[in-house]
Design a protein around this motif. Structure first.
Motif, PDB file in Angstrom:
ATOM      1  N   PRO A  93       0.807  -1.226   0.000  1.00  0.00           N
ATOM      2  CA  PRO A  93       0.000   0.000   0.000  1.00  0.00           C
ATOM      3  C   PRO A  93       0.847   1.287   0.000  1.00  0.00           C
ATOM      4  CG  PRO A  93      -0.861  -1.530   1.611  1.00  0.00           C
ATOM      5  CD  PRO A  93       0.432  -2.098   1.115  1.00  0.00           C
ATOM      6  N   GLU A  94       2.031   1.252   0.607  1.00  0.00           N
ATOM      7  CA  GLU A  94       2.871   2.445   0.645  1.00  0.00           C
ATOM      8  C   GLU A  94       3.724   2.588  -0.607  1.00  0.00           C
ATOM      9  OE1 GLU A  94       5.133   2.353   4.242  1.00  0.00           O
ATOM     10  OE2 GLU A  94       3.389   2.832   5.487  1.00  0.00           O
ATOM     11  N   ARG A  95       4.143   1.478  -1.188  1.00  0.00           N
ATOM     12  CA  ARG A  95       4.968   1.468  -2.395  1.00  0.00           C
ATOM     13  C   ARG A  95       4.336   0.527  -3.408  1.00  0.00           C
ATOM     14  NH1 ARG A  95       8.324  -0.732   0.910  1.00  0.00           N
ATOM     15  NH2 ARG A  95       8.590   0.520   2.702  1.00  0.00           N
ATOM     16  N   PRO A  96       3.358   0.998  -4.205  1.00  0.00           N
ATOM     17  CA  PRO A  96       2.612   0.122  -5.123  1.00  0.00           C
ATOM     18  C   PRO A  96       3.465  -0.627  -6.148  1.00  0.00           C
ATOM     19  CG  PRO A  96       1.531   2.239  -4.919  1.00  0.00           C
ATOM     20  CD  PRO A  96       2.849   2.357  -4.216  1.00  0.00           C
ATOM     21  N   GLU A  97       4.677  -0.136  -6.421  1.00  0.00           N
ATOM     22  CA  GLU A  97       5.532  -0.832  -7.381  1.00  0.00           C
ATOM     23  C   GLU A  97       6.170  -2.097  -6.796  1.00  0.00           C
ATOM     24  OE1 GLU A  97       7.953   1.990  -5.043  1.00  0.00           O
ATOM     25  OE2 GLU A  97       6.114   2.231  -6.187  1.00  0.00           O
ATOM     26  N   GLU A  98       6.163  -2.221  -5.468  1.00  0.00           N
ATOM     27  CA  GLU A  98       6.709  -3.399  -4.798  1.00  0.00           C
ATOM     28  C   GLU A  98       5.579  -4.355  -4.422  1.00  0.00           C
ATOM     29  OE1 GLU A  98       9.342  -2.623  -1.545  1.00  0.00           O
ATOM     30  OE2 GLU A  98      10.275  -0.933  -2.585  1.00  0.00           O
ATOM     31  N   LYS A  99       5.895  -5.642  -4.427  1.00  0.00           N
ATOM     32  CA  LYS A  99       4.909  -6.673  -4.075  1.00  0.00           C
ATOM     33  C   LYS A  99       5.198  -7.240  -2.690  1.00  0.00           C
ATOM     34  CE  LYS A  99       2.963  -7.062  -8.220  1.00  0.00           C
ATOM     35  NZ  LYS A  99       1.587  -7.102  -8.548  1.00  0.00           N
ATOM     36  N   VAL A 100       4.130  -7.599  -1.992  1.00  0.00           N
ATOM     37  CA  VAL A 100       4.234  -8.227  -0.672  1.00  0.00           C
ATOM     38  C   VAL A 100       3.646  -9.636  -0.782  1.00  0.00           C
ATOM     39  CG1 VAL A 100       3.514  -8.119   1.743  1.00  0.00           C
ATOM     40  CG2 VAL A 100       3.969  -6.008   0.487  1.00  0.00           C
ATOM     41  N   PRO A 101       4.478 -10.664  -0.618  1.00  0.00           N
ATOM     42  CA  PRO A 101       3.939 -12.033  -0.673  1.00  0.00           C
ATOM     43  C   PRO A 101       3.271 -12.418   0.647  1.00  0.00           C
ATOM     44  CG  PRO A 101       6.294 -12.108  -0.338  1.00  0.00           C
ATOM     45  CD  PRO A 101       5.919 -10.650  -0.481  1.00  0.00           C
ATOM     46  N   VAL A 102       2.163 -13.144   0.545  1.00  0.00           N
ATOM     47  CA  VAL A 102       1.437 -13.623   1.718  1.00  0.00           C
ATOM     48  C   VAL A 102       1.227 -15.124   1.554  1.00  0.00           C
ATOM     49  CG1 VAL A 102      -0.626 -13.380   3.135  1.00  0.00           C
ATOM     50  CG2 VAL A 102       0.214 -11.416   1.864  1.00  0.00           C
ATOM     51  N   ILE A 103       1.678 -15.882   2.532  1.00  0.00           N
ATOM     52  CA  ILE A 103       1.544 -17.340   2.501  1.00  0.00           C
ATOM     53  C   ILE A 103       0.157 -17.725   3.008  1.00  0.00           C
ATOM     54  CG2 ILE A 103       2.420 -19.501   3.476  1.00  0.00           C
ATOM     55  CD1 ILE A 103       5.158 -18.111   3.699  1.00  0.00           C
ATOM     56  N   LEU A 104      -0.496 -18.656   2.315  1.00  0.00           N
ATOM     57  CA  LEU A 104      -1.778 -19.187   2.777  1.00  0.00           C
ATOM     58  C   LEU A 104      -1.477 -20.252   3.820  1.00  0.00           C
ATOM     59  CD1 LEU A 104      -2.547 -17.938  -0.034  1.00  0.00           C
ATOM     60  CD2 LEU A 104      -4.381 -19.595  -0.040  1.00  0.00           C
ATOM     61  N   HIS A 105      -1.600 -19.873   5.069  1.00  0.00           N
ATOM     62  CA  HIS A 105      -1.285 -20.787   6.163  1.00  0.00           C
ATOM     63  C   HIS A 105      -2.331 -21.891   6.239  1.00  0.00           C
ATOM     64  CE1 HIS A 105       1.897 -18.155   7.428  1.00  0.00           C
ATOM     65  NE2 HIS A 105       1.063 -17.134   7.353  1.00  0.00           N
ATOM     66  N   GLY A 106      -1.875 -23.070   6.635  1.00  0.00           N
ATOM     67  CA  GLY A 106      -2.726 -24.258   6.665  1.00  0.00           C
ATOM     68  C   GLY A 106      -3.961 -24.096   7.525  1.00  0.00           C
ATOM     69  N   HIS A 107      -5.070 -24.444   6.965  1.00  0.00           N
ATOM     70  CA  HIS A 107      -6.359 -24.393   7.628  1.00  0.00           C
ATOM     71  C   HIS A 107      -7.290 -25.251   6.791  1.00  0.00           C
ATOM     72  CE1 HIS A 107     -10.353 -22.718   8.548  1.00  0.00           C
ATOM     73  NE2 HIS A 107      -9.860 -22.442   9.709  1.00  0.00           N
ATOM     74  N   ILE A 108      -8.301 -25.793   7.378  1.00  0.00           N
ATOM     75  CA  ILE A 108      -9.196 -26.675   6.641  1.00  0.00           C
ATOM     76  C   ILE A 108      -9.845 -25.961   5.460  1.00  0.00           C
ATOM     77  CG2 ILE A 108     -11.250 -26.265   8.047  1.00  0.00           C
ATOM     78  CD1 ILE A 108     -11.675 -29.368   7.830  1.00  0.00           C
ATOM     79  N   ARG A 109     -10.075 -24.665   5.581  1.00  0.00           N
ATOM     80  CA  ARG A 109     -10.694 -23.931   4.487  1.00  0.00           C
ATOM     81  C   ARG A 109      -9.690 -23.470   3.437  1.00  0.00           C
ATOM     82  NH1 ARG A 109     -15.875 -20.640   6.559  1.00  0.00           N
ATOM     83  NH2 ARG A 109     -16.775 -22.337   7.713  1.00  0.00           N
ATOM     84  N   SER A 110      -8.410 -23.648   3.684  1.00  0.00           N
ATOM     85  CA  SER A 110      -7.413 -23.231   2.702  1.00  0.00           C
ATOM     86  C   SER A 110      -7.252 -24.262   1.587  1.00  0.00           C
ATOM     87  CB  SER A 110      -6.068 -22.977   3.367  1.00  0.00           C
ATOM     88  OG  SER A 110      -5.492 -24.185   3.808  1.00  0.00           O
ATOM     89  N   ALA A 111      -7.783 -25.454   1.760  1.00  0.00           N
ATOM     90  CA  ALA A 111      -7.606 -26.511   0.763  1.00  0.00           C
ATOM     91  C   ALA A 111      -8.160 -26.092  -0.595  1.00  0.00           C
ATOM     92  CB  ALA A 111      -8.270 -27.802   1.242  1.00  0.00           C
ATOM     93  N   TRP A 112      -9.306 -25.437  -0.626  1.00  0.00           N
ATOM     94  CA  TRP A 112      -9.894 -24.999  -1.895  1.00  0.00           C
ATOM     95  C   TRP A 112      -8.939 -24.055  -2.607  1.00  0.00           C
ATOM     96  CZ3 TRP A 112     -11.394 -20.625  -4.483  1.00  0.00           C
ATOM     97  CH2 TRP A 112     -12.261 -20.794  -5.562  1.00  0.00           C
ATOM     98  N   TRP A 113      -8.372 -23.106  -1.891  1.00  0.00           N
ATOM     99  CA  TRP A 113      -7.440 -22.147  -2.488  1.00  0.00           C
ATOM    100  C   TRP A 113      -6.145 -22.823  -2.903  1.00  0.00           C
ATOM    101  CZ3 TRP A 113      -8.659 -17.341  -3.907  1.00  0.00           C
ATOM    102  CH2 TRP A 113      -9.833 -16.792  -3.388  1.00  0.00           C
ATOM    103  N   ARG A 114      -5.639 -23.719  -2.089  1.00  0.00           N
ATOM    104  CA  ARG A 114      -4.366 -24.394  -2.384  1.00  0.00           C
ATOM    105  C   ARG A 114      -4.436 -25.210  -3.662  1.00  0.00           C
ATOM    106  NH1 ARG A 114      -0.713 -24.784   1.726  1.00  0.00           N
ATOM    107  NH2 ARG A 114      -1.312 -23.695   3.613  1.00  0.00           N
TER     108      ARG A 114
END
Length: 169
Positions: A93-114
């Protein structure tokens, strides 16, 4: 709302099945044993659903939805992640040209996304996440969804996971 209904109904179902299990004829006991165990399991799982619903609601009240078409994603090869970790990358949000990676941490509902993210090739399943809605700050926490919004999932940076919701500064 369904989390609150479940908080009442699953314990009632468990107690009712337990009562039936204790007072019914012997030959019917096996019919109710598995449903009784599942109702017991869900009775203790419901508070986590309620907590997650409140966290999602706080994030959505604070942050507007942003639409990302085919955001960068992958499996493994990310600092701070393991070999099989699925991740998404959103603009800082502060530097739109840079990317911030976010890991999908394990959860029963994360299986669909994974099953749909980070494959590197297009299939019928990966096409379902071609457009992703995001609300939040990728440096702390956010909510992802497919258009609708459907399949809401809270994502967060491991170091910032707490009950606090980042403020929209």
């Amino acid at each position: 709302m369904w989390a609150f209904v479940g908080q009442i109904l699953w314990p009632v179902a468990w107690v009712g099945l337990l009562e039936w299990y204790v007072t019914s004829p012997t030959w019917t006991l096996w019919l109710f044993f598995v449903p009784m165990l599942y109702a017991f399991y869900r009775s203790f799982l419901q508070p986590a659903y309620i907590t997650g619903a409140f966290r999602t609601r706080r994030l959505l009240r604070e942050w507007p939805w942003k639409v990302f078409v085919a955001p960068e994603s992958g499996i493994g090869k990310i600092p701070g992640g393991g070999m099989g970790d699925v991740w998404l990358s959103f603009p800082d949000p502060e530097r739109p040209e840079e990317k911030v990676p976010v890991i999908l941490h394990g959860h029963i509902r994360s299986a669909w996304w994974r099953r749909r993210l980070g494959r590197g090739f297009t299939t019928r399943k990966t096409a379902q996440v071609k457009e992703i809605w995001f609300a939040g700050d990728p440096r702390a926490a956010g909510v992802i969804a497919v258009p609708g919004p459907r399949r809401l999932f809270v994502i967060y940076q491991r170091s910032s996971h707490s009950s606090d919701v980042p403020t929209n500064a």
